[in-house]
Design an enzyme around this catalytic site. Structure first.
Site, PDB file in Angstrom:
ATOM      1  N   MET A   1     -18.463  83.047  -5.599  1.00  0.00           N
ATOM      2  CA  MET A   1     -18.454  81.998  -4.471  1.00  0.00           C
ATOM      3  C   MET A   1     -17.966  82.727  -3.274  1.00  0.00           C
ATOM      4  O   MET A   1     -18.539  83.431  -2.533  1.00  0.00           O
ATOM      5  CB  MET A   1     -17.836  80.767  -5.053  1.00  0.00           C
ATOM      6  CG  MET A   1     -18.632  80.141  -5.893  1.00  0.00           C
ATOM      7  SD  MET A   1     -19.785  79.010  -5.757  1.00  0.00           S
ATOM      8  CE  MET A   1     -19.015  77.761  -4.874  1.00  0.00           C
ATOM      9  N   CYS A   2     -16.561  82.467  -3.046  1.00  0.00           N
ATOM     10  CA  CYS A   2     -16.048  82.716  -1.936  1.00  0.00           C
ATOM     11  C   CYS A   2     -16.870  82.167  -0.389  1.00  0.00           C
ATOM     12  O   CYS A   2     -18.025  81.835  -0.490  1.00  0.00           O
ATOM     13  CB  CYS A   2     -15.883  84.107  -1.324  1.00  0.00           C
ATOM     14  SG  CYS A   2     -15.002  85.098  -2.864  1.00  0.00           S
TER      15      CYS A   2
END
Lengths: 355, 233
Positions: free
Chosen positions: A54-55
């Site tokens: 994700m991030c």
């Protein structure tokens, strides 16, 4: 935890399963399976959170100078909201009015939150007083500090290695200041008082680590050279190849993080005299993997996505600002966001905004 | 006694997405509610997913990921833009986006109608399985990837990789085709194709000169394994 959830899931499947409901969660591409099953009393809810890359990335550039004192206040909700995509660490690079040409801002990090900055400053002064340094200033917040000094970065680095090996240099430049740490992004924003920051532009990152350790050093933004930083959502498949190539050129790495390889690669190309857009054209050929990269120099904010554009990015632009985020929801609070020109960057196209 | 048209307003500033969706899921024919307005979506994800009721839903503003996902029966309109995967796996009913849509609009949709009045981003209609899609603007790269059934009308342009590895879905493009994916080919428009496009544009309430449309469908060369191809497609 994940194994327990999985075995519950299997148990539910083999048991008297009445409904399986696939639910999209508020955290984007991760999902939860809601199981309502007769076997469990009362109904059990089992969340399966697969490890997805994700991030979150955020960037903000304020156009009119008088509004720049609001940058911190506007960026914090962006940053905090993207904490849902990257809850394990976070960081931000802020770009200020440049110092006089003789001075540099040096951002420092140490693991000890109770570090004795006054004695650090005293040590620095006694070492460099003979060289005529009287102008160095240190502003510290817990384990971070920004040193503004006329002493050359190389001399400071040599002195740190000898006298204060626990300290890390996070950034060097006339404009850039970097803060990064582990923990939820909202805690980090509060700890380092991001909301009070006045700056022309900033680049932030909320991390969900997938390929290297969760430490402050492995957090983004990464910097290389002076007044250049990069944040990355995605994962590279050839960071070690890049790294070996750059190490043969004499470059030194501080972590085993894939993003550091991209950051040093781009800065190395710029050092050869290329501007960032030419360096990025080469990066499209040499970086293998998924990426949305957001970069800043003292006078520009730049954004690219890989050829498949699997990692998200949304840009909202008005007369007053350019705001970039992984998801629109972290831009919704910005003034006139619903009237802004909103678009998604195209794959392998370079977007760049001058300060 | 004639039923009274009833509109309910829900505000995402006061309620969570979960609460709003629960209200929508609990809607039965007995309530007589015909329209639900959802205010302040603020880019939140998963608004109005899993609908299975014959109601009209109006989302006023920009929605996040998965808006109106897995829709059955409901007629959903989003007045702003949407994030990834709007109307993902739609079964029936309709979903209309007045602004632009991000990636994977109507992904794997089985039925119903999805209208994007603005542009749709990459992978629009990926793996579509029977849904009809009408895009007023252009679509991004790799749209209609592995599309199995259904029709997609694009009034604007299609970015490279249109219809890569598609099966029996058919695309109609009114603007420029910037590149076809593996096994996709342009085919002549028949009267039946023109009738399809006319009817889809009418349903979508969009206008575009019919004579501009080009048909893209599968060349069906990937349907059977060809050892001579050496996996070079």
């Amino acid at each position: 935890m994940e194994n327990i959830s999985l075995s519950l899931f299997r148990g539910a499947l083999y048991g008297k399963l009445s409904t399986i409901y696939l639910e999209s969660s508020a955290s984007g591409t991760s999902f939860a399976l809601l199981l309502a099953c007769n076997q469990f009393e009362p109904c059990e809810t089992v969340y399966l959170e697969p490890r997805k890359q994700m991030c979150g990335i955020v960037g903000l550039l304020i156009k009119p100078k008088p509004l720049r004192k609001q940058l911190g206040r506007l960026m914090v909700p962006m940053f905090n909201s993207m904490g849902a995509r990257g809850p394990d660490s976070g960081g931000c690079a802020f770009f200020h009015e440049p110092t006089p040409a003789s001075q540099r801002r040096i951002s420092l990090l140490v693991s000890d939150r109770a570090y004795d900055w006054p004695s650090f400053e005293a040590g620095l002064r006694s070492t460099f007083s003979e060289t005529g340094d009287t102008a160095s200033q240190l502003e510290s917040t817990e384990n971070h500090a920004v040193l503004t000094t006329t002493i050359s970065p190389a001399e400071i680095q040599a002195w740190l290695s000898a006298e204060e090996p626990a300290l890390r240099v996070l950034s060097v430049g006339r404009s850039i200041e970097v803060f990064k740490d582990i923990g939820h992004p909202s805690e980090i924003a509060e700890r380092y008082h991001f909301s009070e920051v006045s700056a022309s532009h900033c680049v932030g990152h909320t991390r969900m680590a997938t390929e290297s350790a969760v430490t402050p050093e492995h957090s983004h933004p990464f910097t290389a050279g002076e007044d250049f930083c990069l944040v990355h959502n995605g994962s590279l498949s050839n960071p070690y190849m890049l790294r070996r190539k750059l190490e043969r050129e004499g470059l030194k790495f501080e972590t085993d993080n894939d993003t550091e390889a991209a950051c040093r690669y781009l800065q190395w190309r710029m050092q050869q005299g290329e501007d960032l857009s030419i360096a990025l054209e080469h990066a499209f050929e040499e970086l293998d993997g998924f990426y949305t990269l957001l970069m800043a120099t003292e006078d520009r904010l730049s954004l690219v996505r890989d050829a498949f554009a699997c990692k998200p990015a949304v840009v909202a632009e008005t007369d007053d600002y350019v705001a970039i985020s992984s998801e629109y929801r972290s831009l919704a609070h910005l003034p006139d966001a619903d009237q802004a020109e909103i678009f998604e960057p195209q794959p392998e196209e370079i977007y760049s905004w001058a300060v | 006694m004639g039923s009274v048209m009833q509109t309910v307003k829900l505000d995402l500033q006061d309620q969570t997405v979960r609460e709003v969706n629960q209200f929508l899921h609990d809607l039965g024919p007995s309530e007589g509610i015909e329209q639900v307005e959802i205010l302040h979506p603020q880019g939140n994800h998963s608004i109005a997913v899993g609908m299975d009721a014959d109601v009209e839903i109006l989302i006023r503003g920009h929605a996040g990921y998965f808006a109106a996902g897995m829709n059955k029966q409901a007629r959903v309109t989003i007045t702003g833009n949407v994030g990834w995967s709007v109307a993902e796996n739609i079964m029936s009913g309709s979903v209309r986006v007045k602004g632009n849509a991000s990636q994977s609009a109507a992904a794997s949709g089985h039925g119903g109608l999805v209208v994007i009045e603005g542009n749709a981003s990459n992978r629009c209609g990926i793996s579509m399985k029977g849904v009809d899609i009408v895009v007023g603007g252009s679509v991004g790269h790799l749209s209609g990837f592995m599309a199995q059934a259904g029709r997609m009308v694009v009034c604007g342009d299609a970015d490279p990789g249109l219809g890569d590895s598609l099966y029996e879905a058919v695309f109609y493009v009114g603007g420029e085709i910037r590149g076809l994916g593996a096994d996709a080919r342009e085919e002549p428009m028949t009267d039946a194709d023109f009738a399809s496009v006319r009817s889809l544009l009418e349903h979508a309430d969009l206008k575009h000169p019919l004579e501009k449309f080009k048909r893209v469908a599968s060349a069906r060369t990937l349907y059977h394994w060809n050892t001579d191809a050496q996996q070079e497609y």
